[in-house]
Design an enzyme around this catalytic site. Structure first.
Site, PDB file in Angstrom:
ATOM      1  N   ARG A  85      49.858  42.771  31.732  1.00 12.41           N
ATOM      2  CA  ARG A  85      48.623  42.187  31.170  1.00 12.41           C
ATOM      3  C   ARG A  85      47.798  43.255  30.462  1.00 12.41           C
ATOM      4  NH1 ARG A  85      44.427  38.855  34.861  1.00 12.41           N
ATOM      5  NH2 ARG A  85      44.067  40.946  35.645  1.00 12.41           N
ATOM      6  N   LYS A 109      41.301  41.050  28.704  1.00 14.75           N
ATOM      7  CA  LYS A 109      40.511  41.678  29.763  1.00 14.75           C
ATOM      8  C   LYS A 109      39.862  42.932  29.182  1.00 14.75           C
ATOM      9  CE  LYS A 109      40.799  42.408  34.702  1.00 14.75           C
ATOM     10  NZ  LYS A 109      39.555  41.690  34.986  1.00 14.75           N
ATOM     11  N   GLU A 157      35.376  29.267  34.054  1.00 12.47           N
ATOM     12  CA  GLU A 157      35.711  30.142  35.187  1.00 12.47           C
ATOM     13  C   GLU A 157      34.416  30.688  35.773  1.00 12.47           C
ATOM     14  OE1 GLU A 157      37.909  33.642  33.805  1.00 12.47           O
ATOM     15  OE2 GLU A 157      36.733  33.690  31.961  1.00 12.47           O
TER      16      GLU A 157
HETATM   17  N1  PMP Z   1      38.143  35.745  35.340  1.00 14.45           N
HETATM   18  C1  PMP Z   1      37.455  36.868  35.073  1.00 14.45           C
HETATM   19  C2  PMP Z   1      36.388  36.841  34.031  1.00 14.45           C
HETATM   20  C3  PMP Z   1      37.746  38.064  35.758  1.00 14.45           C
HETATM   21  O1  PMP Z   1      37.071  39.188  35.490  1.00 14.45           O
HETATM   22  C4  PMP Z   1      38.737  38.048  36.768  1.00 14.45           C
HETATM   23  C5  PMP Z   1      39.009  39.281  37.570  1.00 14.45           C
HETATM   24  N2  PMP Z   1      39.799  40.179  36.920  1.00 14.45           N
HETATM   25  C6  PMP Z   1      39.440  36.844  37.011  1.00 14.45           C
HETATM   26  C7  PMP Z   1      39.109  35.713  36.280  1.00 14.45           C
HETATM   27  C8  PMP Z   1      40.545  36.800  38.017  1.00 14.45           C
HETATM   28  O2  PMP Z   1      41.675  37.474  37.511  1.00 14.45           O
HETATM   29  P1  PMP Z   1      42.735  38.177  38.460  1.00 14.45           P
HETATM   30  O3  PMP Z   1      43.191  37.142  39.411  1.00 14.45           O
HETATM   31  O4  PMP Z   1      43.797  38.633  37.539  1.00 14.45           O
HETATM   32  O5  PMP Z   1      42.025  39.276  39.152  1.00 14.45           O
END
Ligand code: PMP
Length: 299
Positions: free
Chosen positions: A52, A151, A184
């Site tokens: 990722r 990200k 989210e």
């Molecule tokens: N959404 C956002 C905006 C985030 O910052 C995160 C944390 N990284 C997540 C969702 C969850 O992603 P992950 O399960 O890959 O940590």
């Protein structure tokens, strides 16, 4: 500010690590990151996180200057140097130092940093209670402005939403997208439990959460139906159960949304099953962190 970090191409005490004031990561949020967890001496889903990271890098046209294998090696070595058994790892790559203008062509070399610390907790809650969410007045940043799938180091949208939720006495903010549909939380993806199974919004306006992917795998192995479909606020308000999921937060039951109790307000049955399955999966799988003791034995 403790421990050993990887910065400027080498490992050293965190307090001595330096970032240039001309780094475009600092000046413009021009960079990308990953949050990764280690459990029981193993890094959970390391390869997926590295993949990722490279996807985010490609999306912002950032040359990391290393192979995925080399970056994975740096993560494991940073964990080893910090004697991490259960920990949180922050891997970030900035555009590096350049001129004051935003043009990234002035930045000849990306900077990569790895921080690994013993684990902390994201949300404090009583074991018999879920956290509270408040719908954010800040919409999730538009996909055609800066896709939340990347990200990136631009987290101000999230920071503003988090501060507002805190001001309103909630533990976490629930973002809607520009279309008014559920996106989210500020650092987690969201799921609802319906009579037929579980459902989560598609990732067109959210991060492609790795915990979200893991929950989908768990649900399949537990025999729950998973729907990736648009969800409205009404779907959330009327859900039997709601939970958030993220690397740092893991699986977090939600007890209320906008002051409306979800179910009894306590962690629901399906959420509890997914939490248990997640807890055993993370402890049973992952890339082993080489230990100093094992290396000494091998010599
Ligand atoms: N959404 C956002 C905006 C985030 O910052 C995160 C944390 N990284 C997540 C969702 C969850 O992603 P992950 O399960 O890959 O940590």
């Amino acid at each position: 500010m403790d421990g050993i970090v990887y910065a400027n191409g080498t490992w050293g005490p965190a307090r001595d690590a330096r970032v240039s004031v001309f780094d475009h990561g600092l000046l413009y949020g021009d960079g990308i990151f990953e949050g990764i967890r280690a459990y029981n001496g193993r890094v959970f889903k390391l390869e997926r996180h590295i993949d990722r990271l490279f996807e985010s890098a490609a999306a912002i046209r950032l040359a990391i200057g290393m192979t995925p294998h080399q970056v994975a090696g740096l993560v494991l070595e940073t964990c080893r140097q910090n004697a991490i058994v259960d920990g949180y790892i922050r891997l970030l790559v900035t555009r590096g130092a350049g001129d004051l203008g935003i043009d990234p062509r002035s930045c000849p070399r990306a900077e990569l940093f790895v921080i690994a610390r013993p684990v902390g907790t994201l949300y404090r809650r009583a074991p018999d209670k879920g956290i509270s969410l408040a719908t954010s007045p800040f919409r999730r940043i538009a996909t055609d402005a800066l896709s939340p799938e990347i990200k990136s180091l631009n987290y101000l949208n999230n920071v503003l939403a988090k501060m507002d939720a805190t001001d309103r006495g909630a533990d976490e903010a629930l973002f809607l997208g520009r279309d008014g549909l559920v996106a989210e939380a500020t650092a987690d993806n969201v799921f609802v439990v319906t009579p037929g199974g579980i459902a989560t919004p598609p990732t067109t306006q959210t991060l492609k959460g790795i915990t979200r992917e893991t929950v989908i795998e768990i649900a399949a192995s537990e025999g729950f139906r998973v729907d990736e479909r648009p969800l409205s606020l009404v779907d959330v308000w009327t859900a039997r159960e709601v939970f958030l999921c993220g690397t740092m937060a893991e699986i977090v039951p939600v007890g209320s949304v906008d002051g409306r109790p979800i179910g009894s307000g306590a962690p629901g049955e399906i959420t509890t099953r997914i939490m248990a399955a997640y807890a055993s999966l993370v402890r049973a799988t992952g890339t082993p962190i080489p230990s100093a003791a094992l290396e000494a034995e091998a010599v």
